[in-house]
Design a protein around this motif. Structure first.
Motif, PDB file in Angstrom:
ATOM      1  N   SER A 288       0.637  -1.458  -0.294  1.00 55.10           N
ATOM      2  CA  SER A 288      -0.507   0.011  -0.170  1.00 55.10           C
ATOM      3  C   SER A 288       1.084   1.310  -0.042  1.00 55.10           C
ATOM      4  CB  SER A 288      -0.800  -0.116   1.673  1.00 55.10           C
ATOM      5  OG  SER A 288      -0.141  -0.073   2.537  1.00 55.10           O
ATOM      6  N   ASN A 289       1.958   0.989   0.014  1.00 56.92           N
ATOM      7  CA  ASN A 289       3.288   2.105   0.374  1.00 56.92           C
ATOM      8  C   ASN A 289       3.605   2.412  -1.310  1.00 56.92           C
ATOM      9  OD1 ASN A 289       2.949   3.193   2.851  1.00 56.92           O
ATOM     10  ND2 ASN A 289       4.271   0.927   4.224  1.00 56.92           N
ATOM     11  N   ALA A 290       2.852   1.695  -1.950  1.00 58.16           N
ATOM     12  CA  ALA A 290       3.765   1.580  -2.890  1.00 58.16           C
ATOM     13  C   ALA A 290       3.553   2.938  -4.004  1.00 58.16           C
ATOM     14  CB  ALA A 290       3.317   0.854  -4.155  1.00 58.16           C
ATOM     15  N   ALA A 291       4.505   4.021  -4.340  1.00 55.05           N
ATOM     16  CA  ALA A 291       4.292   5.108  -5.277  1.00 55.05           C
ATOM     17  C   ALA A 291       5.214   5.297  -6.847  1.00 55.05           C
ATOM     18  CB  ALA A 291       5.376   6.407  -3.843  1.00 55.05           C
ATOM     19  N   GLU A 292       5.000   6.030  -7.410  1.00 52.85           N
ATOM     20  CA  GLU A 292       5.482   6.111  -8.748  1.00 52.85           C
ATOM     21  C   GLU A 292       6.690   7.098  -8.558  1.00 52.85           C
ATOM     22  OE1 GLU A 292       3.797   5.491 -13.317  1.00 52.85           O
ATOM     23  OE2 GLU A 292       2.394   6.084 -11.128  1.00 52.85           O
ATOM     24  N   LYS A 293       7.466   7.014  -8.984  1.00 56.78           N
ATOM     25  CA  LYS A 293       9.108   8.149  -8.247  1.00 56.78           C
ATOM     26  C   LYS A 293       9.288   8.522  -9.192  1.00 56.78           C
ATOM     27  CE  LYS A 293       9.009   6.042  -4.648  1.00 56.78           C
ATOM     28  NZ  LYS A 293       8.861   7.263  -3.284  1.00 56.78           N
ATOM     29  N   ASP A 294       9.152   7.501 -11.377  1.00 57.22           N
ATOM     30  CA  ASP A 294       9.286   9.020 -12.129  1.00 57.22           C
ATOM     31  C   ASP A 294       7.958   9.372 -12.489  1.00 57.22           C
ATOM     32  OD1 ASP A 294      12.251   8.050 -11.856  1.00 57.22           O
ATOM     33  OD2 ASP A 294      12.175   6.439 -12.323  1.00 57.22           O
ATOM     34  N   LYS A 295       8.080  10.163 -14.005  1.00 56.35           N
ATOM     35  CA  LYS A 295       7.196  10.906 -14.132  1.00 56.35           C
ATOM     36  C   LYS A 295       6.690   9.955 -15.277  1.00 56.35           C
ATOM     37  CE  LYS A 295       7.835  13.069 -18.198  1.00 56.35           C
ATOM     38  NZ  LYS A 295       8.256  13.541 -19.394  1.00 56.35           N
ATOM     39  N   PRO A 296       4.992   9.197 -14.920  1.00 53.86           N
ATOM     40  CA  PRO A 296       4.903   8.283 -15.746  1.00 53.86           C
ATOM     41  C   PRO A 296       4.524   8.401 -16.867  1.00 53.86           C
ATOM     42  CG  PRO A 296       2.999   9.968 -14.506  1.00 53.86           C
ATOM     43  CD  PRO A 296       4.212  10.260 -14.503  1.00 53.86           C
ATOM     44  N   HIS A 297       4.381   6.794 -17.750  1.00 52.78           N
ATOM     45  CA  HIS A 297       4.830   6.715 -18.998  1.00 52.78           C
ATOM     46  C   HIS A 297       3.893   6.985 -19.828  1.00 52.78           C
ATOM     47  CE1 HIS A 297       5.443   3.905 -22.332  1.00 52.78           C
ATOM     48  NE2 HIS A 297       6.889   3.385 -21.878  1.00 52.78           N
ATOM     49  N   LYS A 298       3.858   8.036 -20.542  1.00 57.52           N
ATOM     50  CA  LYS A 298       2.976   8.140 -21.034  1.00 57.52           C
ATOM     51  C   LYS A 298       1.769   7.110 -22.025  1.00 57.52           C
ATOM     52  CE  LYS A 298       3.282   9.366 -25.529  1.00 57.52           C
ATOM     53  NZ  LYS A 298       4.284  10.256 -26.858  1.00 57.52           N
TER      54      LYS A 298
ATOM     55  N   TYR B  47      17.704   4.795   0.192  1.00 57.89           N
ATOM     56  CA  TYR B  47      18.222   5.153   0.405  1.00 57.89           C
ATOM     57  C   TYR B  47      18.435   5.501  -1.157  1.00 57.89           C
ATOM     58  CZ  TYR B  47      21.057   1.835   0.162  1.00 57.89           C
ATOM     59  OH  TYR B  47      21.949   0.579   0.051  1.00 57.89           O
ATOM     60  N   GLU B  48      18.254   4.689  -2.045  1.00 55.67           N
ATOM     61  CA  GLU B  48      17.803   5.385  -3.721  1.00 55.67           C
ATOM     62  C   GLU B  48      16.674   4.765  -4.182  1.00 55.67           C
ATOM     63  OE1 GLU B  48      22.917   4.561  -5.123  1.00 55.67           O
ATOM     64  OE2 GLU B  48      21.949   2.856  -3.613  1.00 55.67           O
ATOM     65  N   ASP B  49      16.710   5.273  -5.675  1.00 54.88           N
ATOM     66  CA  ASP B  49      14.717   4.972  -5.947  1.00 54.88           C
ATOM     67  C   ASP B  49      15.892   4.183  -7.159  1.00 54.88           C
ATOM     68  OD1 ASP B  49      14.006   6.597  -4.243  1.00 54.88           O
ATOM     69  OD2 ASP B  49      13.212   8.298  -5.675  1.00 54.88           O
ATOM     70  N   PHE B  50      15.672   2.902  -7.058  1.00 57.52           N
ATOM     71  CA  PHE B  50      16.379   2.024  -8.554  1.00 57.52           C
ATOM     72  C   PHE B  50      15.334   1.205  -9.094  1.00 57.52           C
ATOM     73  CE2 PHE B  50      17.426  -1.601 -10.292  1.00 57.52           C
ATOM     74  CZ  PHE B  50      18.186  -2.042 -10.957  1.00 57.52           C
ATOM     75  N   ALA B  51      14.897   1.803 -10.629  1.00 63.18           N
ATOM     76  CA  ALA B  51      13.685   1.705 -11.378  1.00 63.18           C
ATOM     77  C   ALA B  51      14.102   0.904 -12.421  1.00 63.18           C
ATOM     78  CB  ALA B  51      12.737   2.734 -11.157  1.00 63.18           C
ATOM     79  N   ARG B  52      14.112   0.038 -13.185  1.00 63.13           N
ATOM     80  CA  ARG B  52      14.130  -0.374 -14.151  1.00 63.13           C
ATOM     81  C   ARG B  52      12.704  -0.580 -15.167  1.00 63.13           C
ATOM     82  NH1 ARG B  52      18.101   1.691 -13.232  1.00 63.13           N
ATOM     83  NH2 ARG B  52      19.745   1.336 -13.500  1.00 63.13           N
ATOM     84  N   ASN B  53      12.967  -0.724 -16.565  1.00 66.70           N
ATOM     85  CA  ASN B  53      11.418  -0.570 -17.452  1.00 66.70           C
ATOM     86  C   ASN B  53      10.952  -1.662 -17.525  1.00 66.70           C
ATOM     87  OD1 ASN B  53       9.940  -0.753 -19.100  1.00 66.70           O
ATOM     88  ND2 ASN B  53      11.188  -0.475 -20.997  1.00 66.70           N
ATOM     89  N   ASP B  54      10.218  -2.407 -16.133  1.00 61.03           N
ATOM     90  CA  ASP B  54       9.634  -4.130 -16.356  1.00 61.03           C
ATOM     91  C   ASP B  54       8.002  -3.454 -16.983  1.00 61.03           C
ATOM     92  OD1 ASP B  54      10.793  -4.010 -14.437  1.00 61.03           O
ATOM     93  OD2 ASP B  54       9.780  -5.058 -13.309  1.00 61.03           O
ATOM     94  N   THR B  55       7.458  -2.270 -17.331  1.00 59.53           N
ATOM     95  CA  THR B  55       6.147  -2.300 -18.163  1.00 59.53           C
ATOM     96  C   THR B  55       5.620  -2.652 -19.143  1.00 59.53           C
ATOM     97  OG1 THR B  55       5.931  -0.361 -17.065  1.00 59.53           O
ATOM     98  CG2 THR B  55       5.493  -1.889 -15.910  1.00 59.53           C
ATOM     99  N   GLY B  56       7.166  -1.324 -20.029  1.00 56.96           N
ATOM    100  CA  GLY B  56       6.909  -0.641 -21.402  1.00 56.96           C
ATOM    101  C   GLY B  56       7.177  -1.636 -22.703  1.00 56.96           C
ATOM    102  N   TRP B  57       7.346  -2.645 -22.768  1.00 55.80           N
ATOM    103  CA  TRP B  57       7.200  -4.084 -23.681  1.00 55.80           C
ATOM    104  C   TRP B  57       6.187  -4.284 -24.199  1.00 55.80           C
ATOM    105  CZ3 TRP B  57      12.414  -3.737 -23.482  1.00 55.80           C
ATOM    106  CH2 TRP B  57      13.554  -3.007 -23.142  1.00 55.80           C
TER     107      TRP B  57
END
Lengths: 734, 337
Positions: A144-154, A307-317
């Motif tokens: 429930s604490n999940a939050a979008e950190k980067d600009k969302p995919h268009k 301490y760091e926002d690690f995110a990779r492209n899981d969803t755009g494929w």
């Protein structure tokens, strides 16, 4: 021109590796070498209240115990700690910086002794008291604490409305657990204290120049004070993209004691480095009854550190794979009291495409369509995110060739319909996709008049075969036998290269070799053209080739001057040229590799024991530089995919915030007995747009799709859909 | 690893004498002890190397039993002609365990002495009654997927990891022991203990005692037997459940039966009740299933290991079927027969 490129050339470093002549970071000798052993925190969050090293210091042979309280200076600003692969947001972990505990198994002290066993023993005598704070390590508990950190995919269209109105819908959560790289070689650094007070750092890393810049920043050193060398790497798979803490600790030790210090992590300690983050992948697909997609949504919820926002492209494929007028993608993070995740073979895609391709299989079942047919109905010739054509895309051919080799047409679509004695037989398939990336790389070629060339570059060979392909491309470009080429890699003083990762190094290094070889050819032409009665006088550079130890007319090979003659007449013994190759920016095309993976499983109906008895992987990845090492790359990745499907899972006890299977007895990866036939097909994919040689790179693409193909095969065999990986036999028992 | 003294025992009596030191441990192959020392779980102050003692013979005794020296390497035993011919169940169980390299190093006596693979036992940062009596059992309400379902106690749910011991239990083997007060023999099934309120004590071996041999009684069940090990990958993993089954058949009627399980208890779990339930019955799946129910009566499960009950039930039926059909599970082939 192509005596070597595209052939099954054996590894040029193979002999050195199998005979032990190849030295790894923890093997380089040094005078009066000291050994460091890491003391780790046993709580996930809080601070060190008291750290008593007195008992450890009394052990004979112990020289020092470095802690946050007594260490040499480390950079106080955040910026120097941000290596070239660091996440944009956040402040990287700084080993022994202060008394804060950010994750369990964090290094809190380094015992330095005359030998490793003494250091290891003394490490057990370091007494630590903590002030523990409340912590959370469970992604599902903190969802429930999940939050979008980067600009969302268009988003495109209105996915929610399209889903609501779809004839057929499928929506589900797929859970990918935390996984660790477990490269065979342990993380190690030998920091050699040179007589002039400079440091030579032998480090296990995927990027010596990244480590070099990082160390210079962290320790406030000039570039000349430190040299980082890493000639051989026993696997890294992404775990060595960022400088790991042992390189900081070994350097700290050397600076503190003005002696050479080696730090080798244990297998258990390596579970305190990076990992593939656990993700909950929620995929929703809406289709018309004819099997065309109306809507795709994919939301990933992933672990990262505090301490760091690690995110990779899981969803755009899905944007690249399947035509759909409506789509929405989002990547959310949950901050937990764990170390920062890292890249791991096909980061993002391995997890995200696994979920997408399982979901596509479920949609095919709902639509009563063959899974391959569904994918062909949704096939997209354009990358929909930017609406771009591809430089090349032979995915259709992958489906066709893979299906044919596998015998897919003989599949009975009904689950539980195929048997072999007590075993249920299942056939499943999935699509794979990865990016074809390329980066600026510089190469130096030193050609001597005897027709030998040394080719050098700071790039690493992490076991992928960079030494070999660089030699192949250089031999062809210089017109020399491959035995005449020696390759030097992975020394920070060599010409520029980025970290080796993302499957970009093959294309990037190959074209840098071409660029440098062209400079050599230019110089040879200049020398040859000046010779009296030269057959190459007034010849344009574009009309020349290097061939059989000579420079010759491209259209008329008989007009030739040998390298030896050209140099002799020029009065030189050696031509040395360095060239930085930059790829032309092409914003008008998408660049990707693709695969179609077909898997057969046999599942013991009563006992749930799963065997992956056959895998066919048909890969379209442009020109394959070396069909032998390339095939090995894909086979290795398929084995890893079997592990991702059936075995791999880092298990944490969330009461302690500790990983409880931090060893390779209990963290299961496939063993030989788990691996049957793997058939690798390289689909012909000419591509004159992407780069001169048409290279896209391999490595990552080999794993993408494999876990989904196996999971889909398990469903076909058993009628049970397991959405929580790995698929262990208990999940199949009723 | 702690500093320790090293002594090489000159004979069994010397080993017993050296064992008077309470910090001393015997070492033979070292495949488990060294591992535990590296993890700081075992901290012996003295290692007594018994690897050169003359305990490497496999001998037939006058009454038709077979006496196996405690230092016979696991591989040598598995491939010994007398074992292959007379006790193939034992050979099969040994080959189901560990890897070729470990089996080459590991001794028969050491195999009996191997300690649990419970993750909490291995992690000195967590409570564990077996490692630190009275500290609590972390597995009880923690990660217990691999843990025991039979014979557990409120203080420990660890399992014994040995494959060899399961076959030895089924075959009714004896453990020969020498100690300060002379020699004695104990059934394998009494050698390993249940955890009770002393989970730190794995075996009934007393202070100063050393295993000298294992004795296999004459009945070898060489016709109808099977060892089936179910695990999370095809090799080199500890059992979720393993079954040693051996039958004597008269036609289709069971005249003699042995049944023991691995991976389910603090010791190899032989069930005399289940064996009795099989004796005199026709060798049919229904009777196998009934025997499984008898064996599993009283099984208790925790949050993650509930599946083991059903898995054990199915594995028992399958293994007894393999034994009946004289199609024992091959440890060289990956497919389950």
């Amino acid at each position: 021109m192509n005596a070597y490129v595209g052939t099954p050339t054996s590894r040029v470093d193979g002999r050195a590796k199998v005979t032990g002549a190849a030295k790894y970071a923890g093997e380089f000798p040094a005078d009066k070498l000291l050994h460091g052993f890491v003391v780790e925190a046993t709580i996930p969050c809080g601070r060190i209240a008291r750290l008593d090293t007195s008992e450890a210091l009394q052990v004979e042979g112990v020289l020092d115990v470095l802690t946050h309280a007594n260490r040499p200076p480390l950079a106080d600003k955040v910026e120097p700690w941000k290596d070239e692969v660091a996440p944009e947001k956040g402040s990287p972990f700084r080993p022994l910086y202060d008394d804060t505990i950010k994750f369990n198994s964090q290094p809190i002290a380094l015992v330095v002794a005359e030998d490793w066993e003494t250091a290891k023993f003394a490490a057990t005598l370091v007494r630590v008291e903590y002030e523990q704070r409340g912590f959370a390590t469970d992604l599902e508990g903190e969802r429930s604490n999940a939050a979008e950190k980067d600009k969302p995919h268009k988003p495109r269209g209105d996915a929610a409305a399209a889903l609501a109105g779809a004839d057929v819908r499928h929506e589900a959560d797929y859970v990918i657990p935390t996984e660790h790289h477990n490269p065979m070689e342990l993380y190690a650094t030998t920091a050699v204290w040179e007589s002039n007070g400079k440091l030579t750092i032998y480090d296990k890393t995927q990027g010596v120049q990244n480590v070099h810049k990082f160390l210079c920043g962290v320790f406030d050193k000039k570039p000349d004070d430190i040299r980082v060398v890493s000639p051989y790497v026993g696997g890294a798979f992404g775990s060595g993209l960022r400088p790991q803490y042992q390189v900081v600790l070994a350097t700290l030790g050397a600076l503190a004691l003005k002696r050479s210090v080696r730090v080798v992590l244990t297998r258990q300690q390596m579970y305190g480095l990076g990992y593939r983050p656990m993700t909950i992948e929620r995929v929703a697909l809406g289709a018309k009854s004819d099997g065309t997609l109306d809507a795709v949504t994919h939301e990933a919820i992933a672990v990262t550190s505090r301490y760091e926002d690690f995110a990779r492209n899981d969803t755009g494929w899905a944007e690249q794979l399947y035509k759909s007028p409506n789509s929405r993608f989002s990547h959310k993070l949950v901050h937990l009291d764990v170390s920062t995740p890292s890249d791991m073979r096909a980061p993002g895609a391995a997890s995200g495409v696994c979920a997408l391709e399982c979901a596509m299989d479920e949609l095919a079942v709902a639509l009563k369509l063959d899974p391959v047919e569904l994918r062909l109905k949704c096939y997209s010739d354009r990358d929909q995110s930017e609406n771009l054509p591809y430089t090349s895309k032979q995915l259709r051919e992958c489906y066709a060739r893979g299906a044919d080799a596998f015998g897919w047409s003989r599949r009975n679509p009904a689950p539980r319909s195929m048997r072999d004695g007590k075993d249920l037989v299942g056939w499943g398939m999935a699509t794979g996709v990865w990016e074809a990336l390329q980066m600026p790389v510089a190469v130096r070629i030193a050609l001597t008049s005897n027709g030998h060339a040394e080719v050098s570059c700071a790039a690493s060979d992490i076991g992928t075969g960079t030494y070999t392909i660089v030699a192949q491309v250089a031999a062809d470009a210089l017109g020399l036998p491959i035995e005449n080429i020696s390759v030097r890699l992975a020394d920070s003083s060599l010409p520029q290269a980025p970290v080796e990762g993302g499957s970009w190094m093959a294309a990037s290094s190959a074209h840098a070799v071409l660029a440098a070889a062209e400079e050599v050819r230019k110089e040879l032409l200049r020398l040859a053209g000046k010779m009296p009665g030269s057959p190459l006088a007034d010849t344009e550079l574009a009309d020349t080739v290097l061939k059989d130890g000579s420079i010759a007319g491209a259209s008329d090979n008989s007009r030739a001057v040998s390298i030896a003659d050209a140099m002799r007449h020029g009065g030189i013994e050696r031509i040395e040229k360095e060239k930085l190759n930059q790829f032309e920016e092409d914003k008008k095309h998408a660049r990707n590799t693709h695969s179609a993976v077909f898997a057969e499983v046999k599942v013991d109906e009563e006992l749930g024991v799963i065997r992956v008895t056959r895998v066919v992987s048909a890969v379209a990845a442009g020109r394959i530089l070396n069909t032998k090492t390339g095939r090995s790359q894909i086979m290795g990745s398929v084995v890893w995919g079997i592990g991702m499907a059936l075995h791999e899972e880092t298990v944490m006890d969330h009461r302690f915030g500790r990983i409880m299977n931090a060893n390779i007895a209990e963290y299961h990866i496939p063993v030989n007995a788990d691996v049957y036939d793997i058939d690798v097909i390289f689909v012909d994919e000419p591509d004159d747009r992407i780069n001169k040689l048409g290279i896209k790179g391999l490595g990552e693409i080999g794993i993408v799709g494999v876990p989904a193909a196996i999971a889909n095969a398990v469903y076909h065999a058993t009628g049970k859909r397991i959405r929580r990986f790995p698929i262990t036999l208990d999940k199949l028992l009723d | 690893m702690n500093n320790f003294q090293y002594a090489r025992a000159t004979d069994v009596a010397d080993a017993i004498r050296l064992l008077a030191d309470p910090g001393a441990k015997l070492i033979a192959g070292g495949t488990n002890l060294i591992d535990l020392m590296k993890e700081n779980v075992e901290r012996p102050t003295r290692l007594i190397d018994i690897s050169r003692l003359p305990l490497r013979k496999v001998e037939e005794t006058a009454d038709g039993s077979l006496r196996i020296g405690a230092l016979v390497p696991n591989s040598d035993l598995a491939y010994h002609p007398l074992i292959e011919q007379r006790y193939p169940l034992l050979a099969s169980a040994i080959l189901a365990g560990a890897s070729a390299q470990l089996r080459n190093m590991a001794s028969v006596g050491g195999n009996l002495m191997q300690r649990t693979r419970c993750a909490y036992f291995y992690d000195t940062a967590t409570p564990c009654n077996k490692r630190h009596p009275g500290s609590g059992c972390s597995a009880m309400d923690g990660l217990n997927r691999n843990h025991a379902i039979l014979g557990t106690s409120a203080s420990c749910i660890a399992t014994n990891p040995s494959d060899m011991s399961v076959a030895l239990a089924a075959l009714g083997a004896l453990v020969h022991i020498a100690g300060p007060s002379g020699e004695r023999a104990v059934a394998v099934t009494d050698f390993h203990r249940l955890p009770g309120d002393k989970p730190h004590v794995d075996t009934s071996l007393g202070t100063g005692e050393i295993i000298t041999a294992i004795e296999l009684p004459p009945r070898g069940f060489a016709q109808n037997y099977s060892y089936l090990k179910i695990r999370d990958r095809m090799s080199y993993a500890f059992a979720l459940v393993s079954v040693a089954a051996a039958l004597e058949l008269e036609g289709n009627a069971i005249s003699g039966a042995r049944l023991a399980l691995g991976g389910v208890a603090h010791k190899p779990w032989r069930s005399l009740e289940a064996e009795a339930a099989l004796r005199g019955q026709a060798a049919t799946p229904d009777h196998f299933s009934h025997a499984a129910d008898v064996l599993l009566q009283g099984a208790t499960t925790r949050s993650h290991n509930g599946f083991k009950v059903e898995l054990a039930r199915r594995a028992i039926v399958r293994t007894l079927t393999q034994a009946t059909n004289a199609t024992p599970q091959s440890q060289a082939h990956k497919k389950i027969a």
